[in-house]
Design a protein around this motif. Structure first.
Motif, PDB file in Angstrom:
ATOM      1  N   ALA A   1       1.057  13.521   2.835  1.00 15.09           N
ATOM      2  CA  ALA A   1      -0.266  12.979   2.494  1.00 15.09           C
ATOM      3  C   ALA A   1      -0.359  11.499   2.877  1.00 15.09           C
ATOM      4  CB  ALA A   1      -0.544  13.156   1.007  1.00 15.09           C
ATOM      5  N   LEU A   2       0.716  10.769   2.619  1.00 15.67           N
ATOM      6  CA  LEU A   2       0.758   9.360   3.028  1.00 15.67           C
ATOM      7  C   LEU A   2       0.624   9.226   4.539  1.00 15.67           C
ATOM      8  CD1 LEU A   2       3.530   7.608   0.934  1.00 15.67           C
ATOM      9  CD2 LEU A   2       1.238   6.782   1.336  1.00 15.67           C
TER      10      LEU A   2
ATOM     11  N   GLU B   1       0.827  -1.202   0.000  1.00  7.95           N
ATOM     12  CA  GLU B   1       0.000   0.000   0.000  1.00  7.95           C
ATOM     13  C   GLU B   1       0.867   1.259   0.000  1.00  7.95           C
ATOM     14  OE1 GLU B   1      -3.708   1.866   2.523  1.00  7.95           O
ATOM     15  OE2 GLU B   1      -2.259   0.616   3.590  1.00  7.95           O
ATOM     16  N   THR B   2       1.890   1.269   0.820  1.00 10.57           N
ATOM     17  CA  THR B   2       2.760   2.437   0.931  1.00 10.57           C
ATOM     18  C   THR B   2       3.472   2.728  -0.386  1.00 10.57           C
ATOM     19  OG1 THR B   2       3.105   1.940   3.266  1.00 10.57           O
ATOM     20  CG2 THR B   2       4.648   3.474   2.250  1.00 10.57           C
TER      21      THR B   2
ATOM     22  N   LEU C   1       0.946   3.899  -3.148  1.00 11.56           N
ATOM     23  CA  LEU C   1       0.456   5.261  -2.949  1.00 11.56           C
ATOM     24  C   LEU C   1       1.542   6.300  -3.229  1.00 11.56           C
ATOM     25  CD1 LEU C   1      -1.739   4.804   0.249  1.00 11.56           C
ATOM     26  CD2 LEU C   1      -2.526   5.241  -2.089  1.00 11.56           C
TER      27      LEU C   1
ATOM     28  N   ALA D   1      -0.820  11.228   6.661  1.00 14.62           N
ATOM     29  CA  ALA D   1      -2.198  11.499   7.075  1.00 14.62           C
ATOM     30  C   ALA D   1      -3.121  10.346   6.698  1.00 14.62           C
ATOM     31  CB  ALA D   1      -2.686  12.800   6.435  1.00 14.62           C
ATOM     32  N   ARG D   2      -2.944   9.811   5.505  1.00 19.53           N
ATOM     33  CA  ARG D   2      -3.819   8.741   5.033  1.00 19.53           C
ATOM     34  C   ARG D   2      -3.633   7.450   5.817  1.00 19.53           C
ATOM     35  NH1 ARG D   2      -5.266   7.327  -1.119  1.00 19.53           N
ATOM     36  NH2 ARG D   2      -6.514   5.479  -0.710  1.00 19.53           N
ATOM     37  N   LEU D   3      -2.378   7.121   6.149  1.00 23.62           N
ATOM     38  CA  LEU D   3      -2.093   5.875   6.848  1.00 23.62           C
ATOM     39  C   LEU D   3      -2.144   6.014   8.364  1.00 23.62           C
ATOM     40  CD1 LEU D   3       0.873   4.599   4.636  1.00 23.62           C
ATOM     41  CD2 LEU D   3      -1.535   3.923   4.517  1.00 23.62           C
TER      42      LEU D   3
ATOM     43  N   LEU E   1       1.454  10.331  -4.086  1.00 22.88           N
ATOM     44  CA  LEU E   1       1.191  11.048  -2.842  1.00 22.88           C
ATOM     45  C   LEU E   1       2.499  11.488  -2.191  1.00 22.88           C
ATOM     46  CD1 LEU E   1      -1.636   9.770  -3.216  1.00 22.88           C
ATOM     47  CD2 LEU E   1      -1.690   9.448  -0.756  1.00 22.88           C
TER      48      LEU E   1
END
Length: 172
Positions: free
Chosen positions: A143-144, A129-130, A133, A146-148, A139
């Motif tokens: 942003a990563l 996923e990392t 993204l 915040a999202r994760l 991203l």
């Protein structure tokens, strides 16, 4: 997970030189240390990292000042051991860069795409996923993060490890 509230008397006794308390502490920590090592080490390095981390714990426990810092302290030791072992392995094979360059130069684009997809599919879900993204969706680290729901440093570490695993897969 390591609970310092219940382990506080054991840690204090082990810091005071009680061999039985140290033995008990090592046994209690072992499963969590191993689980953590599985997430941060190459599979072949897990046993070595766990053994070395527990050895360091037994030798340096007296230097621990705050009992509440114990879980973070031991996991930092494990993470450092994983990185040390990884650096050691990658330095042993100095031809990796040359092999990677030669492989990339001779590999057709279609085959490269297939190998890259297989490498990404071989990653654990949190690494996949990392890297998807960041490298494919574009991203930013912020942003990563915040999202994760992770710190920027944790995202950078996870991204680095994911890239290393993809590289390891492709070289093999």
């Amino acid at each position: 997970m390591i609970d310092t509230r219940t382990l506080a008397p054991v840690i204090a006794a082990a810091q005071g030189g009680d061999a039985a308390a140290l033995d008990h502490l090592l046994r209690v920590c072992h499963p969590d240390v191993r689980r953590y090592a599985y997430r941060h080490c190459r599979i072949s390095d897990v046993d070595d990292a766990v053994q070395e981390a527990l050895l360091i714990l037994s030798r340096r426990l007296r230097s621990l000042r705050a009992l509440a810092a114990f879980p973070g302290w031991i996991f930092t030791i494990v993470r450092r051991e994983c990185r040390r072992l990884e650096r050691h392995v990658f330095r042993l094979d100095a031809l990796d860069e040359a092999r990677m360059e030669a492989w990339l130069a001779t590999c057709p684009d279609a085959a490269l795409r297939v190998d890259l997809i297989q490498a990404l599919e071989s990653l654990p879900a949190h690494y996949r996923e990392t890297i998807l993204l960041r490298d494919f969706a574009g991203l930013t680290i912020r942003a990563l993060s915040a999202r994760l729901g992770l710190s920027p440093m944790a995202v950078k570490s996870r991204l680095h490890r994911a890239r290393e695993l993809v590289r390891e897969y492709l070289i093999a």
